[in-house]
Design an enzyme around this catalytic site. Structure first.
Site, PDB file in Angstrom:
ATOM      1  CB  CYS A 162       0.425   5.840   8.629  1.00  0.00           C
ATOM      2  SG  CYS A 162       1.280   7.223   7.821  1.00  0.00           S
TER       3      CYS A 162
ATOM      4  CB  THR B 268      11.881  -0.596  -1.816  1.00  0.00           C
ATOM      5  OG1 THR B 268      11.445  -0.122  -0.534  1.00  0.00           O
ATOM      6  CG2 THR B 268      13.067   0.234  -2.277  1.00  0.00           C
TER       7      THR B 268
ATOM      8  CB  ALA C  50      -0.901  -0.001   1.235  1.00  0.00           C
TER       9      ALA C  50
ATOM     10  CB  SER D 242      -3.620   4.274   3.473  1.00  0.00           C
ATOM     11  OG  SER D 242      -2.937   3.062   3.688  1.00  0.00           O
TER      12      SER D 242
HETATM   13  O1  RRO Z   1       1.935   7.936   3.424  1.00  0.00           O
HETATM   14  C1  RRO Z   1       2.893   7.579   4.130  1.00  0.00           C
HETATM   15  O2  RRO Z   1       3.729   8.383   4.592  1.00  0.00           O
HETATM   16  C2  RRO Z   1       3.092   6.177   4.503  1.00  0.00           C
HETATM   17  C3  RRO Z   1       2.083   5.333   4.948  1.00  0.00           C
HETATM   18 BR1  RRO Z   1       0.291   5.832   5.022  1.00  0.00          BR
HETATM   19  C4  RRO Z   1       2.394   4.032   5.388  1.00  0.00           C
HETATM   20  O3  RRO Z   1       1.548   3.225   5.832  1.00  0.00           O
HETATM   21  N1  RRO Z   1       3.689   3.657   5.341  1.00  0.00           N
HETATM   22  C5  RRO Z   1       4.680   4.464   4.886  1.00  0.00           C
HETATM   23  O4  RRO Z   1       5.845   4.066   4.866  1.00  0.00           O
HETATM   24  N2  RRO Z   1       4.345   5.735   4.472  1.00  0.00           N
END
Ligand code: RRO
Length: 341
Positions: free
Chosen positions: A142, A286, A14, A39
């Site tokens: 997050c 990544t 995600a 998300s």
């Molecule tokens: O958007 C983000 O900064 C982010 C999210 Br929602 C997440 O679940 N994991 C991430 O590494 N970045």
């Protein structure tokens, strides 16, 4: 409701290539088995200030550092896209992901209850349940909201949220690595598995990491004073530990919950490590950022050719095999221990 995913489904992590209709279209066209949508929060968000994402090789290891801050189009837009995604490719499994955000009402709230963590997750969960998505992933982890630790760092809030949702569709939770806090791991595992999710996705990026640009002598990302979530090859072994620990907890309770391995998959070998540790599906982050959606076709081909060459008849025979092979682990340990001459 049971998962409709074939074993060893591949999907994007995600947040990777999944925010806009153009990105989602590329994933729909790829060889992934499920498309995970960014998300979604109650309102659209621009996210954190830039630069907020770096993908780079650190002494040869493919790495990412992000502090995106949940940029997304808002849940109503994603809800509106799902029927088009479905009609574009009726066979593709689609996963919606949901997350809370601070100030969803921009301080003009008449109903603060609705905007508590529980209120936000309920609104989002119910909205996606009315759509044609196949699964809903509850993002509890997050790492990049300024001044707000992830929801999954508060077992009470996790309990409150999971106890209030009205589950009709298959659902999963995405969790942070808990490797530095054994007590919190135990508490969160007990709560999450009590509600019998169809899947647990582990791990989210490793929080509070930093990189330095040696040439400019500066931190490489701007938000949160340069700290963000680490992904890619350097987090593989953290992810394997977490996949294995969740796998054992699921088996201990005799649940059907599947583990979706995420973290450090950059080819068939790291993917196989996830599988042998206990993952029955895989999310790619990544590596997908670095090389694009062709990684799914490449990984699928390499995994199946490994299975053919190794005479492994089905994935179940190899998922979590390390737990059924203790004597082999011992043997390897003896073999690898350097001996003093
Ligand atoms: O958007 C983000 O900064 C982010 C999210 Br929602 C997440 O679940 N994991 C991430 O590494 N970045």
């Amino acid at each position: 409701m049971a998962l409709t995913l074939p074993k060893m489904a591949l999907m994007n992590a995600a947040g990777v290539l999944d925010e806009t209709p153009i990105h989602l279209g590329l994933l729909m066209d790829s060889h992934s088995d499920s498309v995970v949508i960014k998300s979604a929060t109650i309102l659209p968000r621009y996210g954190n200030e830039e630069p907020r994402l770096r993908v780079y090789y650190s002494d040869g290891s493919l790495t990412s550092l992000n502090s995106m801050g949940l940029p997304n189009l808002g849940y109503e837009n994603y809800v509106g896209m799902i029927s088009e995604m479905r009609s574009y490719n009726p066979k593709k499994h689609i996963t919606a992901s949901i997350s809370t955000a601070p100030d969803p009402c921009k301080n003009s709230c008449e109903n603060p209850e609705k905007h508590s963590a529980v209120g936000q997750y309920s609104t989002l969960f119910d909205a996606f349940q009315e759509t044609d998505v196949d699964m809903i992933q509850i993002n509890l982890s997050c790492p990049n909201i300024k001044g707000k630790p992830p929801v999954g760092n508060s077992p009470e809030t996790v309990e409150e949220v999971l106890s209030k949702l009205n589950y009709k569709k298959p659902w999963s939770v995405k969790v942070a690595p808990y490797n530095t806090d054994q007590d919190m791991f135990k508490e969160v595992v007990d709560i999450v598995l009590k509600y019998k999710p169809n899947a647990v996705v582990t791990i989210n990026s490793v929080p509070l990491c930093m990189d330095v640009n040696v040439a400019t002598r500066r931190k490489t990302i701007r938000p949160n004073d340069g700290y963000g979530g680490l992904g890619g090859a350097p987090v593989l072994n953290v992810a394997l530990g977490e996949v294995n620990r969740w796998y054992k907890e699921v088996k201990k309770r005799k649940l059907d919950t599947e583990i979706v391995g995420c973290g450090g998959i950059t080819g068939a070998e790291s993917a196989l490590k996830h599988i042998m540790a206990g993952a029955s599906h895989l999310e790619i982050g990544t590596w997908l950022l670095a090389e694009g959606p062709q990684v799914f076709a490449q990984l699928k081909r390499d995994l199946f050719s490994w299975r053919n060459d190794s005479g492994v008849e089905d994935w179940d025979a190899i998922i979590g095999i390390v737990e059924r092979n203790p004597e082999v682990a011992e043997m390897i340990k003896a073999y690898e221990t350097p001996k003093k001459s």
